[in-house]
Design a protein around this motif. Structure first.
Motif, PDB file in Angstrom:
ATOM      1  N   GLU A 126      -1.903 -10.407   9.768  1.00 36.64           N
ATOM      2  CA  GLU A 126      -2.664 -10.582   8.541  1.00 36.64           C
ATOM      3  C   GLU A 126      -3.420  -9.315   8.169  1.00 36.64           C
ATOM      4  O   GLU A 126      -3.839  -8.545   9.040  1.00 36.64           O
ATOM      5  CB  GLU A 126      -3.648 -11.744   8.686  1.00 36.64           C
ATOM      6  N   SER A 127      -3.575  -9.116   6.869  1.00 36.29           N
ATOM      7  CA  SER A 127      -4.416  -8.070   6.314  1.00 36.29           C
ATOM      8  C   SER A 127      -5.450  -8.754   5.433  1.00 36.29           C
ATOM      9  O   SER A 127      -5.107  -9.341   4.396  1.00 36.29           O
ATOM     10  CB  SER A 127      -3.589  -7.077   5.491  1.00 36.29           C
ATOM     11  N   ALA A 128      -6.699  -8.717   5.873  1.00 29.66           N
ATOM     12  CA  ALA A 128      -7.747  -9.455   5.157  1.00 29.66           C
ATOM     13  C   ALA A 128      -7.974  -8.907   3.759  1.00 29.66           C
ATOM     14  O   ALA A 128      -8.318  -9.653   2.832  1.00 29.66           O
ATOM     15  CB  ALA A 128      -9.045  -9.411   5.958  1.00 29.66           C
ATOM     16  N   SER A 129      -7.754  -7.629   3.579  1.00 25.32           N
ATOM     17  CA  SER A 129      -7.947  -7.011   2.263  1.00 25.32           C
ATOM     18  C   SER A 129      -6.787  -6.055   2.011  1.00 25.32           C
ATOM     19  O   SER A 129      -6.478  -5.203   2.860  1.00 25.32           O
ATOM     20  CB  SER A 129      -9.279  -6.253   2.225  1.00 25.32           C
TER      21      SER A 129
ATOM     22  N   GLY B  81      -6.002 -10.966   0.332  1.00 25.93           N
ATOM     23  CA  GLY B  81      -5.463 -11.009   1.686  1.00 25.93           C
ATOM     24  C   GLY B  81      -3.977 -11.324   1.705  1.00 25.93           C
ATOM     25  O   GLY B  81      -3.460 -12.016   0.829  1.00 25.93           O
TER      26      GLY B  81
ATOM     27  N   ARG C 146      -0.511 -12.285   4.410  1.00 22.60           N
ATOM     28  CA  ARG C 146      -0.018 -12.747   5.710  1.00 22.60           C
ATOM     29  C   ARG C 146       1.473 -12.430   5.824  1.00 22.60           C
ATOM     30  O   ARG C 146       2.251 -12.789   4.938  1.00 22.60           O
ATOM     31  CB  ARG C 146      -0.243 -14.249   5.882  1.00 22.60           C
TER      32      ARG C 146
ATOM     33  N   ARG D 188       0.572 -14.322  -0.051  1.00 23.28           N
ATOM     34  CA  ARG D 188      -0.852 -14.223  -0.330  1.00 23.28           C
ATOM     35  C   ARG D 188      -1.613 -15.230   0.535  1.00 23.28           C
ATOM     36  O   ARG D 188      -1.142 -16.351   0.775  1.00 23.28           O
ATOM     37  CB  ARG D 188      -1.121 -14.517  -1.811  1.00 23.28           C
ATOM     38  N   LEU D 189      -2.805 -14.821   0.969  1.00 16.27           N
ATOM     39  CA  LEU D 189      -3.617 -15.736   1.755  1.00 16.27           C
ATOM     40  C   LEU D 189      -4.249 -16.819   0.901  1.00 16.27           C
ATOM     41  O   LEU D 189      -4.467 -17.944   1.371  1.00 16.27           O
ATOM     42  CB  LEU D 189      -4.714 -14.960   2.499  1.00 16.27           C
TER      43      LEU D 189
ATOM     44  N   ALA E  83      -2.286  -1.792   2.815  1.00 17.29           N
ATOM     45  CA  ALA E  83      -2.671  -2.935   3.649  1.00 17.29           C
ATOM     46  C   ALA E  83      -2.898  -2.485   5.092  1.00 17.29           C
ATOM     47  O   ALA E  83      -2.507  -1.378   5.491  1.00 17.29           O
ATOM     48  CB  ALA E  83      -1.601  -4.019   3.596  1.00 17.29           C
TER      49      ALA E  83
ATOM     50  N   ASP F 235      -2.472 -11.954  14.386  1.00 18.04           N
ATOM     51  CA  ASP F 235      -3.591 -12.887  14.396  1.00 18.04           C
ATOM     52  C   ASP F 235      -3.865 -13.350  15.827  1.00 18.04           C
ATOM     53  O   ASP F 235      -3.128 -13.017  16.770  1.00 18.04           O
ATOM     54  CB  ASP F 235      -3.349 -14.053  13.442  1.00 18.04           C
TER      55      ASP F 235
END
Length: 384
Positions: free
Chosen positions: A46-49, A66, A68, A103-104, A262, A267
């Motif tokens: 995951e990339s939170a931002s 974010g 995933r 997208r998260l 990214a 995780d």
């Protein structure tokens, strides 16, 4: 009986020693390779931002939020049996791999790719296979080489070429350090890809320019990346992974536009599952390579020594100890044993020897004198 037990122990000991030598020579190579029946696996990063390109109804836009990334590795046992022939037979396995980036916030898919490739069972590197393919929206051939989804069994502290899907070639990943992830020892490697132009279809280029640089007549898609791999060295499995891709549209007129920026990282669940799986597999391999041979070899030596000792004790004659005891000083027979002692023989010799005057000695008197009193106590003279 001791000789039988001893011989049995010696034979068993030699068998254990042979088994100890055979484990690292024959069994260890068999377990230190990808199995044909490997179970499918899923990893999530995951990339939170992030900044990313999204196209809706033919209109591109740069979004922020974010992301995933889900990668599924599905081994193909049937394809391996049918297609891994010639030099690849027994040496490689076929994998199908699927990645989806979502997208998260709403789970909407942003990008996808699928591929089929052959992976060498021992090194984990891509095998040269003409039927390999990669579908990611471009027309470029796969050109697989180097490490793809894992490192070799018995990973060393050195650089390894790792395949980059965007460049379609391998780029060195440098060994950096020994560290720990989730309590297990891992090697960290880092791959740095300087900015480089990627091929871009003319139709896609025009679409991007029309939205982000309408004044431009041409442009380039530039790409760079930094990846870190945390690898369990016995199995070569990823325990953790960090991927930092960056793509920019560079028009001949106007500013650059970031279309992807990214910072993906495994995780918590993927790290935990990967660490446990790698630790279990590493323990099994280490047992076959090291502890198994040492244990069997030690038991074999103990059995050989113990069996030889028992065989030697069992081979001695039963009366040997008694015979050895009789070699010391002469034993004096007790008086009254029914045999003549030395004192009796002297008396007998004196009785049989003629006297000086030629008359025979009174042997009966001598013997009588030596016998105990035979009369009843009432008839014996009183003692003073």
């Amino acid at each position: 009986m001791k000789r039988i037990v001893g011989a049995t122990l010696v034979g068993l000991g030699f068998l254990l020693v042979v088994a100890a030598a055979g484990l690292p020579l024959y069994v260890a190579p068999a377990v230190s390779q990808l199995p044909y029946d490997l179970e499918r696996s899923t990893s999530v990063a995951e990339s939170a931002s992030a900044e990313f390109l999204q196209i809706k109804s033919g209109v591109p836009s740069v979004e922020r939020g974010g992301l995933r990334s889900i990668v599924e590795v599905i081994p193909q046992a049937k394809a391996t049996e049918e297609k891994m022939t010639g030099d690849l037979e027994g040496e490689a396995v076929v994998w199908d791999v699927y990645q989806t980036v979502k997208r998260l916030d709403d789970g909407e898919a942003i990008s996808q790719y699928s591929t089929e490739l052959a992976v060498e069972r021992r090194s984990g590197a891509a095998a040269k296979w003409d039927e390999a393919w990669l579908k990611d929206g471009t027309e470029q051939p796969a050109n697989y080489e180097g490490q793809v989804y894992k490192f070799p069994f018995g990973t060393e502290k050195k650089d390894y070429p790792v395949y980059d899907r965007d460049l379609r070639r391998a780029v060195p990943a440098q060994f950096k350090e020994v560290t720990k992830v989730r309590g297990i020892e891992v090697y960290r490697f880092e791959q740095t890809i300087p900015e480089e132009q990627l091929p871009l279809a003319e139709a896609n280029l025009k679409l991007l320019l029309s939205r982000f640089a309408p004044q431009a007549t041409t442009g380039r898609l530039m790409y760079s990346n930094t990846r870190s791999f945390w690898v369990e060295p016995v199995t070569g499995s990823y325990v953790d992974l960090r991927d930092q891709p960056r793509k920019e549209l560079v028009p001949d007129v106007g500013p650059r536009t970031v279309v992807l920026g990214a910072d993906f990282r495994y995780d918590e669940k993927t790290q935990s599952d990967s660490a446990k799986r790698a630790a279990d597999n590493a323990s099994a391999i280490t047992m076959v390579r090291l502890w198994g041979p040492l244990g069997l070899g030690l038991l074999g030596l103990v059995a050989i020594v113990g069996g030889a000792w028992l065989s030697l004790r069992g081979s001695r004659r039963p009366g040997a100890a008694v015979a050895a005891a009789g070699t010391g000083p002469d034993v004096v027979e007790p008086v009254g044993s029914g045999e003549h002692t030395g004192a009796h023989r002297v008396a007998d010799d004196a009785a049989e020897k003629p006297s000086d005057d030629g008359a025979p000695a009174d042997a009966d008197d001598a013997r009588t004198a030596s016998l105990p009193e035979q009369r009843p106590p009432a008839e014996r003279p009183a003692t003073r």
